[in-house]
Design a protein around this motif. Structure first.
Motif, PDB file in Angstrom:
ATOM      1  N   SER A 259       3.478   2.782  12.385  1.00  0.00           N
ATOM      2  CA  SER A 259       3.494   2.466  13.579  1.00  0.00           C
ATOM      3  C   SER A 259       4.029   3.385  14.212  1.00  0.00           C
TER       4      SER A 259
ATOM      5  N   TRP B  75       0.856  -1.450   0.358  1.00  0.00           N
ATOM      6  CA  TRP B  75      -0.318  -0.088   0.120  1.00  0.00           C
ATOM      7  C   TRP B  75       0.892   1.574   0.136  1.00  0.00           C
TER       8      TRP B  75
ATOM      9  N   LYS C 147       2.602   5.519   5.328  1.00  0.00           N
ATOM     10  CA  LYS C 147       2.520   4.475   3.293  1.00  0.00           C
ATOM     11  C   LYS C 147       2.751   5.555   2.038  1.00  0.00           C
TER      12      LYS C 147
ATOM     13  N   ILE D 273      -3.269   6.296   7.502  1.00  0.00           N
ATOM     14  CA  ILE D 273      -2.139   5.538   6.755  1.00  0.00           C
ATOM     15  C   ILE D 273      -2.308   4.729   5.638  1.00  0.00           C
ATOM     16  N   MET D 274      -3.150   3.954   6.001  1.00  0.00           N
ATOM     17  CA  MET D 274      -3.487   3.199   4.670  1.00  0.00           C
ATOM     18  C   MET D 274      -5.022   4.491   3.603  1.00  0.00           C
TER      19      MET D 274
ATOM     20  N   HIS E  77      -3.423  -0.861  13.929  1.00  0.00           N
ATOM     21  CA  HIS E  77      -2.921   0.379  14.047  1.00  0.00           C
ATOM     22  C   HIS E  77      -1.644   0.563  13.768  1.00  0.00           C
TER      23      HIS E  77
HETATM   24  C1  LIG Z   1       0.005  -0.087   7.108  1.00  0.00           C
HETATM   25  C2  LIG Z   1      -1.014   0.779   8.449  1.00  0.00           C
HETATM   26  C3  LIG Z   1       0.384   1.295   9.983  1.00  0.00           C
HETATM   27  C4  LIG Z   1       0.537   0.443  10.026  1.00  0.00           C
HETATM   28  O1  LIG Z   1       2.750   1.389   9.243  1.00  0.00           O
HETATM   29  P1  LIG Z   1       3.397   0.250   9.239  1.00  0.00           P
HETATM   30  O2  LIG Z   1       4.620   1.619   8.442  1.00  0.00           O
HETATM   31  O3  LIG Z   1       3.740  -1.139   8.760  1.00  0.00           O
HETATM   32  O4  LIG Z   1       4.225   0.824  11.191  1.00  0.00           O
HETATM   33  C5  LIG Z   1      -1.231   1.805  10.888  1.00  0.00           C
HETATM   34  N1  LIG Z   1      -2.519   1.952   9.983  1.00  0.00           N
HETATM   35  C6  LIG Z   1      -3.069   1.117   9.621  1.00  0.00           C
HETATM   36  C7  LIG Z   1      -4.198   1.777   8.767  1.00  0.00           C
HETATM   37  C8  LIG Z   1      -1.812   0.960   7.968  1.00  0.00           C
HETATM   38  O5  LIG Z   1      -2.606   0.400   6.831  1.00  0.00           O
END
Ligand SMILES: *Cc1c(COP(=O)(O)O)cnc(C)c1O
Length: 433
Positions: free
Chosen positions: A115, A55, A281, A252-253, A147
């Protein structure tokens, strides 16, 4: 080719992979290079990247402008600690992000990955109340939320089914069920009303104990691409706000166009905007890690004090790395040309599979399509989801089912032709599973 056996030997004997049970996993595929929406292995076989490499990738691999930005910035200023120092890429990125996010967001805190952006948000929310002289030690979230994997992120995502080994958790977290919404969904109002009832009960008991409500807006990612309605989220926010509870959006996503807008929060009315947003991401276009936690002046001001104890004591060695910041600015410039809209194409490609009963729970939100298939065992990392993953890989598709959920979240450079051909292959595989 001598590189491949070397990689395989070292990998098998000395590398510990993420989210992988080495005892049962097959050998990881060695990838040699990437371009556009494709990866290539050592036999030069192409693989279509339908999940944007976990992603992160939005503009395709090896984008010339991003590669140049990386090189140029490394030459000009590669890294400088971010306490007591500052630099142009961080200033430019801050300005760009705040312009996109709009009011009331006014402060950006940098970190390295999703994270850590969550850890920052949780710690900010927790200490915010401390600094105001209140003890609010609980968090509120959604069931199946994910998360991240660091300790705090894991605790607010404890219902994600990934973290049994670490229970019980010291952080007090309560969760609401997610009223899942999908095509032809029948009983959504009932499910939403039940969740809101539970919320009311929780708020009556603990309303003033919650530091924050943390949520993946509109779509739970790793929890199975579960979609829920904007109106439901708005109702939850209205309820928690009545108790002063801070609202954290884990974007993040969902950030950078995944749900069709820059951020998911922009699909909610102004009055339901969060207090804190976490992004990572897609931020740098998927080349190197970077994360930001955005908030508003009211929260920032609670840390503004002559006493050092009120300070937000948090930072990472690579905080606001100039190369990452410059890449993010460049990536956002590319994105300003327009966020694509794959939804009509997804509809054309996947609605027939739904009508033929090959898939269920079809959900198309912005640039993500997800659906469920009927497998004997639906859990993450089980035999069937692994088998499916291998079938896809053999056919040149990179897909990573989450249990019995298959989803597509490709880089935006993917073409209609590539998506159409991928859908045909997916159908063929599902017909023969
Ligand atoms: C991937 C993700 C995380 C964690 O991100 P990392 O970079 O893998 O630590 C947290 N929240 C959501 C919604 C994610 O998709």
């Amino acid at each position: 080719m001598v590189d491949k056996p070397f990689i395989q030997h070292i990998d098998q004997n000395h590398i510990w992979h993420p989210f992988t049970q080495a005892a049962t996993a097959s050998q990881p595929l060695a990838i040699k290079r990437a371009e556009g929406a494709y990866y290539y292995d050592y036999e030069d076989k192409p693989y279509l990247d339908l999940i944007a490499s976990w992603w992160v990738n939005i503009h395709g691999h090896g984008h010339p402008q991003l590669v140049k930005a990386l090189y140029d910035q490394a030459k000009a200023l590669d890294h400088i600690l971010f306490a007591g120092f500052t630099h142009l890429p961080a200033a430019q990125l801050t300005k760009t992000l705040l312009d996109i996010a709009g009011a009331p967001f006014s402060r950006v805190f940098f970190s390295d990955n999703g994270s850590t952006a969550i850890e920052v948000a949780l710690k900010m929310a927790y200490q915010y109340w401390q600094n105001l002289g209140q003890k609010r030690m609980r968090f509120l979230g959604l069931q199946h939320a994910y998360h991240g994997d660091t300790w705090g992120a894991m605790m607010v995502g404890q219902t994600s089914n990934f973290f049994h080994a670490y229970q019980p958790f010291p952080l007090m977290v309560d969760t609401l069920p997610v009223p899942e919404y999908f095509h032809d969904c029948k009983d959504i109002e009932i499910k939403e009303a039940q969740a809101l009832d539970q919320l009311e009960t929780l708020l009556k008991t603990h309303g003033h104990d919650y530091a924050a409500f943390i949520v993946e807006p509109l779509m739970l990612g790793a929890g199975g691409m579960k979609h829920y309605r904007t109106t439901f989220l708005a109702q939850v926010i209205a309820c928690v706000r009545a108790y002063g509870i801070l609202v954290i959006f884990d974007e993040i996503m969902t950030g950078f166009g995944r749900l069709g807008t820059y951020f998911a929060f922009q699909q909610l009315h102004q009055q339901y905007q969060p207090d804190i947003i976490c992004c990572s991401k897609g931020l740098t276009g998927g080349l190197i890690p970077l994360a930001v936690t955005l908030t508003h002046e009211t929260l920032f001001q609670a840390f503004w004090h002559n006493e050092f104890s009120k300070t937000f004591i948090h930072g990472h060695s690579y905080t606001a790395n100039p190369i990452a910041c410059h890449l993010a600015v460049t990536s956002l410039t590319l994105l300003a040309a327009g966020i694509p809209n794959f939804a009509p194409l997804y509809k054309r490609l996947f609605m027939p599979l739904y009508e033929e009963n090959l898939i269920s729970k079809l959900r198309i939100i912005g640039n993500i399509v997800a659906f469920d298939i009927n497998l004997p065992d639906n859990n993450y990392g089980t035999h069937y989801s692994q088998t499916l993953r291998h079938r896809f890989l053999e056919s040149g598709l990179i897909l990573r089912p989450l249990g019995n959920t298959i989803y597509l979240m490709p880089p935006y450079v993917i073409t209609e032709e590539q998506l159409t051909s991928a859908a045909t292959t997916i159908k063929k595989i599902l017909c023969n599973i």
